[in-house]
Design a protein around this motif. Structure first.
Motif, PDB file in Angstrom:
ATOM      1  N   LEU A   1       2.755   1.706  -3.505  1.00 26.92           N
ATOM      2  CA  LEU A   1       1.788   2.107  -4.528  1.00 26.92           C
ATOM      3  C   LEU A   1       1.656   3.457  -4.529  1.00 26.92           C
ATOM      4  N   SER A   2       1.328   4.066  -3.272  1.00 24.52           N
ATOM      5  CA  SER A   2       0.921   5.315  -2.851  1.00 24.52           C
ATOM      6  C   SER A   2       2.212   6.165  -3.115  1.00 24.52           C
ATOM      7  N   GLU A   3       3.212   5.802  -3.037  1.00 24.88           N
ATOM      8  CA  GLU A   3       4.524   6.519  -3.322  1.00 24.88           C
ATOM      9  C   GLU A   3       4.759   6.818  -4.858  1.00 24.88           C
TER      10      GLU A   3
ATOM     11  N   LYS B   1      -5.970   7.065  -4.243  1.00 21.59           N
ATOM     12  CA  LYS B   1      -5.811   7.627  -2.956  1.00 21.59           C
ATOM     13  C   LYS B   1      -4.441   8.076  -2.746  1.00 21.59           C
ATOM     14  N   GLY B   2      -3.446   7.798  -3.229  1.00 21.56           N
ATOM     15  CA  GLY B   2      -2.033   8.295  -3.569  1.00 21.56           C
ATOM     16  C   GLY B   2      -1.956   9.445  -4.360  1.00 21.56           C
ATOM     17  N   GLY B   3      -2.966   9.903  -5.054  1.00 14.05           N
ATOM     18  CA  GLY B   3      -2.872  11.051  -5.932  1.00 14.05           C
ATOM     19  C   GLY B   3      -2.923  10.559  -7.505  1.00 14.05           C
TER      20      GLY B   3
ATOM     21  N   THR C   1       0.678  -0.994  -0.050  1.00 15.83           N
ATOM     22  CA  THR C   1      -0.064   0.012   0.002  1.00 15.83           C
ATOM     23  C   THR C   1       1.030   1.229  -0.132  1.00 15.83           C
ATOM     24  N   ARG C   2       1.959   1.359   0.873  1.00 14.11           N
ATOM     25  CA  ARG C   2       2.879   2.327   0.805  1.00 14.11           C
ATOM     26  C   ARG C   2       3.548   2.606  -0.525  1.00 14.11           C
TER      27      ARG C   2
ATOM     28  N   ALA D   1       1.997   6.649  -7.116  1.00 16.14           N
ATOM     29  CA  ALA D   1       1.021   7.095  -7.769  1.00 16.14           C
ATOM     30  C   ALA D   1       1.185   8.473  -8.251  1.00 16.14           C
TER      31      ALA D   1
ATOM     32  N   THR E   1      -7.576   1.235  -6.407  1.00 21.05           N
ATOM     33  CA  THR E   1      -7.895   2.361  -5.394  1.00 21.05           C
ATOM     34  C   THR E   1      -6.846   2.812  -4.577  1.00 21.05           C
ATOM     35  N   VAL E   2      -5.865   2.224  -4.472  1.00 18.08           N
ATOM     36  CA  VAL E   2      -4.564   2.668  -3.373  1.00 18.08           C
ATOM     37  C   VAL E   2      -3.770   3.797  -4.445  1.00 18.08           C
ATOM     38  N   LEU E   3      -3.893   3.562  -5.587  1.00 17.23           N
ATOM     39  CA  LEU E   3      -3.198   4.597  -6.734  1.00 17.23           C
ATOM     40  C   LEU E   3      -3.911   5.926  -6.669  1.00 17.23           C
TER      41      LEU E   3
END
Length: 297
Positions: free
Chosen positions: A181-183, A231-233, A178-179, A185, A227-229
């Motif tokens: 993919l968030s980084e 939320k990451g932007g 999750t972290r 995004a 969804t994770v991407l």
């Protein structure tokens, strides 16, 4: 007192204090203040709108000097300058205007196929370098790999011996991925290329009578990654497709239950690959996209 006569009564009142006369001088002062503030904002706007070289040219013109040779010049100080035509000097603002006009003319002309492919390849390389840096910072080299393919940049996220992306049979992404993919995004927003997200499973099957199977699982995992991407932007318009692949494309077909087969693939498409996909499905339901070679000619 005679009948019918009138009596005049005079009433004297106390004197009242008189206030100062309102001459309206404060209005003049306020107008001067407003004008000064407007002049200040104009100066600040001009300073921010022009380059350093243009500011030097403006100051030089105001002081009567030239930034080119440091000499003093005045167009009316020399009588000979009045008699004959003045020499033509191309100033920096004029050069900038000509450069902008040239750029606009180039932009109005169709870009060649070679330039488009070269620019797309360069942007994908820069994107790959940015992703590689983030992967190294998070020590995720064993969980993410990059591959250049004719259709674009292929990004594989998969399990290893130490980390799993999803628990067996689950579409809930673990905190590390999750972290990761968030980084990643916001990096995808740097270019205009479209993105496809594919979910893959291994060959472990559910019971025949189960209402849930690898198609459902791979699709849910791909949606979880999207969804994770998001939320990451990651901008919503970047995602072109979210696909469920089940176990139809195993990376390790000799070991169908291998962790390598359980993965999420993110494809960053070239412009030509996106246009080809639009030809299959049509844009907004209508097949209107021509091949890129025809469109650019």
């Amino acid at each position: 007192m005679k009948k019918g006569s009138h009596t005049t009564i005079i009433k004297r009142g106390g004197k009242k204090a008189h206030h100062g006369v309102h001459t309206g001088a404060w209005k003049v002062a306020f107008a001067d203040f407003t004008l000064a503030m407007m002049a200040l904002f104009m100066v600040l706007w001009i300073v921010g709108a022009v380059s350093k070289e243009e500011r030097q040219e403006i100051v030089a013109n105001l002081n009567g000097t030239s930034i080119f040779d440091g000499t003093v010049f005045s167009p009316i100080s020399d009588p000979a300058a009045i008699a004959g035509p003045a020499p033509i000097m191309t100033s920096l603002p004029v050069q900038a205007a000509e450069a902008n006009e040239s750029a606009e003319q180039e932009a109005s002309q169709p870009e060649s196929l070679e330039n488009v492919l070269s620019r797309s390849d360069r942007e994908l390389n820069e994107l790959g370098e940015a992703i590689a840096r983030i992967t190294a910072e998070l020590n995720a080299q064993g969980n993410l790999s990059l591959e250049k393919v004719p259709q674009g940049l292929r990004i594989l996220l998969q399990d290893d011996d130490d980390r799993v992306m999803f628990e067996r049979g689950s579409a809930q992404m673990t905190p590390f991925f999750t972290r990761l993919l968030s980084e990643l995004a916001p990096v995808f927003n740097r270019i205009d290329n479209k993105v496809i997200i594919n979910g893959h499973t291994d060959a472990a099957n559910y019971r025949d009578n189960a209402g849930y199977n690898n198609w459902n699982l791979s699709g849910d995992r791909a949606l979880a990654a999207r969804t994770v991407l998001a939320k990451g932007g990651l901008e919503a318009k970047r995602v072109l497709q979210v696909n469920a692949m089940a176990d139809r494309m195993l990376l390790d077909p000799k070991n169908p239950l291998s962790a390598r087969n359980r993965r999420i693939e993110i494809m960053v498409l070239t412009q030509s690959a996106s246009d080809t996909l639009y030809q299959f499905y049509g844009r907004n339901g209508v097949k209107v996209v021509k091949p890129i070679a025809e469109r650019l000619q």
